[in-house]
Write an enzyme that holds these catalytic residues in place. Structure first.
Site, PDB file in Angstrom:
ATOM      1  N   CYS A 116       0.968  -1.169   0.011  1.00  0.00           N
ATOM      2  CA  CYS A 116       0.134   0.184  -0.108  1.00  0.00           C
ATOM      3  C   CYS A 116       0.921   1.226   0.019  1.00  0.00           C
ATOM      4  O   CYS A 116       0.602   2.318  -0.414  1.00  0.00           O
ATOM      5  CB  CYS A 116      -0.872  -0.118   1.219  1.00  0.00           C
ATOM      6  SG  CYS A 116      -1.628  -1.636   1.185  1.00  0.00           S
ATOM      7  N   HIS A 240      -2.941   6.773   3.197  1.00  0.00           N
ATOM      8  CA  HIS A 240      -3.545   5.373   2.800  1.00  0.00           C
ATOM      9  C   HIS A 240      -5.044   5.039   3.304  1.00  0.00           C
ATOM     10  O   HIS A 240      -5.279   5.340   4.363  1.00  0.00           O
ATOM     11  CB  HIS A 240      -2.585   4.335   3.112  1.00  0.00           C
ATOM     12  CG  HIS A 240      -3.199   2.999   2.773  1.00  0.00           C
ATOM     13  ND1 HIS A 240      -3.687   2.561   1.605  1.00  0.00           N
ATOM     14  CD2 HIS A 240      -2.950   1.918   3.576  1.00  0.00           C
ATOM     15  CE1 HIS A 240      -4.082   1.552   1.525  1.00  0.00           C
ATOM     16  NE2 HIS A 240      -3.781   0.933   2.682  1.00  0.00           N
ATOM     17  N   ASN A 270     -10.142  -0.468   0.472  1.00  0.00           N
ATOM     18  CA  ASN A 270      -8.628  -0.316   0.568  1.00  0.00           C
ATOM     19  C   ASN A 270      -8.300  -0.866  -0.889  1.00  0.00           C
ATOM     20  O   ASN A 270      -8.420  -1.900  -1.284  1.00  0.00           O
ATOM     21  CB  ASN A 270      -8.221  -1.080   1.688  1.00  0.00           C
ATOM     22  CG  ASN A 270      -6.773  -1.169   1.637  1.00  0.00           C
ATOM     23  OD1 ASN A 270      -6.037  -0.683   0.589  1.00  0.00           O
ATOM     24  ND2 ASN A 270      -6.100  -1.590   2.951  1.00  0.00           N
TER      25      ASN A 270
END
Ligand code: UT7
Length: 316
Positions: A116, A240, A270
């Site tokens: 990520c 994030h 996500n």
């Protein structure tokens, strides 16, 4: 802590694009196949729905093509393509090969996997190429996590989704937009979040949560310190998009109010390498950024990795 040398050639963002999977999956849809419910997912993660579908190359071609169109540049003038992804379509070759061909580029192309944190890693790497003479670099962050999620595992299936964000970076004569950066990794934490080849994602959610806040705050603080910038000077923080509770806790500790936070998790879930660019370009498209605003990108992910970068929006 690396310092950007004076006189180095910088870069600016001249175009961007985004893409999401073509199928919307609501929390209620998930509740049909596993023991969960809309209220729990909203309260514990901030996610209302997510989009899935497409391959990593397909989503990258879509976002990358949009970025090239907005930049108004001939694809043959791109000197390098970096595709940040943790879900390549094949082990070999890199997914960037297909993207490069489909977009009509003739340049070096490679995948970069920092989970990520990948997009910020790619942004910093692209600046290195530009400092070494590249004129334009296409940077894409894409993940198709729906393909490596166990759709019966409520621990992970509620979180992960598919998406892509891309930007064209062009060399400038001045310092450009990147003011400071930090890249970090602690490989001893590998077991907290991993996926064996051909298998599905395994995650110790509680431990990832506990560490995520600290490593995001540490990385962001280093990057701000490096540029001599304090939290009150930040116009927009782009974290994030993993869990609204992680974002809230990190922003609180950093001293950045939530109204200065870019949030897309509600509808993206996500999307790993795509998470930061999707949130950044959603804010830019929504008119939330003006010339010379300070924008702080900060991510964390499997590895565990962390990365942050401070940009002066629109600077030449
Ligand atoms: O890019 C990085 C990727 N990963 C992350 O950022 C993950 C970070 N971690 C998280 O976001 C959170 O830990 C989760 C969302 C994964 C889980 O939330 P939590 O607040 O840590 O929940 P928990 O595991 O402590 O579970 C609390 C309760 C438990 O029930 P009891 O024991 O209190 O009765 C769980 O069984 O919630 C239950 N539960 C669920 N209930 C409905 C756990 N998952 C679910 C679910 N739906 N999906």
């Amino acid at each position: 802590m690396p310092i950007i040398p004076t006189g180095v050639r910088g870069a600016r963002i001249i175009g961007w694009g985004s893409a999401l999977g073509n199928k919307v999956v609501t929390n209620d849809d998930l509740a049909l196949t596993m023991e969960t419910n809309d209220e729990w997912i909203r309260e514990r993660t901030g996610i209302h729905r997510r989009s899935i579908g497409g391959t990593t190359a397909e989503l990258s071609i879509s976002s990358g093509g949009a970025a090239l169109t907005m930049a108004g540049v001939d694809p043959s003038t791109i000197d390098a393509l970096i595709l940040a992804t943790t879900t390549p379509d094949r082990s070999v070759p890199a997914s960037s090969a297909k993207v490069q061909d489909a977009l009509g580029l003739r340049c070096g192309a490679f995948d970069l996997n920092a989970a990520c944190s990948g997009f910020v890693y790619a942004l910093v790497t692209a600046h290195g190429l530009i400092a070494m003479g590249a004129q334009r670099v296409l940077v894409i962050g894409t993940d198709t996590l729906s393909r490596i999620v166990d759709w019966t595992d409520r621990n992970t299936a509620i979180l992960f989704a598919d998406g892509s964000g891309a930007m064209v970076l062009e060399a400038t004569s001045g310092l450009g937009q990147l003011m400071s950066w930090d890249l970090d990794a602690d490989g001893s934490l590998e077991e907290l979040l991993y996926c064996e080849i051909g298998s599905t994602v395994q995650m110790n959610g509680k431990e990832v949560f506990r560490r995520a806040v600290r490593i995001m705050v540490d990385s962001a603080a280093k990057t701000m310190q490096q540029a001599g910038v304090t939290a009150d000077q930040i116009a927009l923080i782009v974290p994030h998009q993993a869990n609204t509770r992680i974002i809230t806790a990190a922003c609180e500790r950093l001293g950045v109010p939530m109204e200065k936070t870019a949030l897309t998790i509600e509808f993206t879930g996500n999307t790993s390498s795509a998470s930061i660019p999707l949130a950044l370009f959603h804010a830019a498209d929504g008119g939330r950024l003006k010339q010379n605003d300070l924008v702080l990108l900060v991510g964390f992910g499997a590895g565990m990795t962390a990365a942050s970068a401070l940009l002066r929006w629109g600077a030449q």
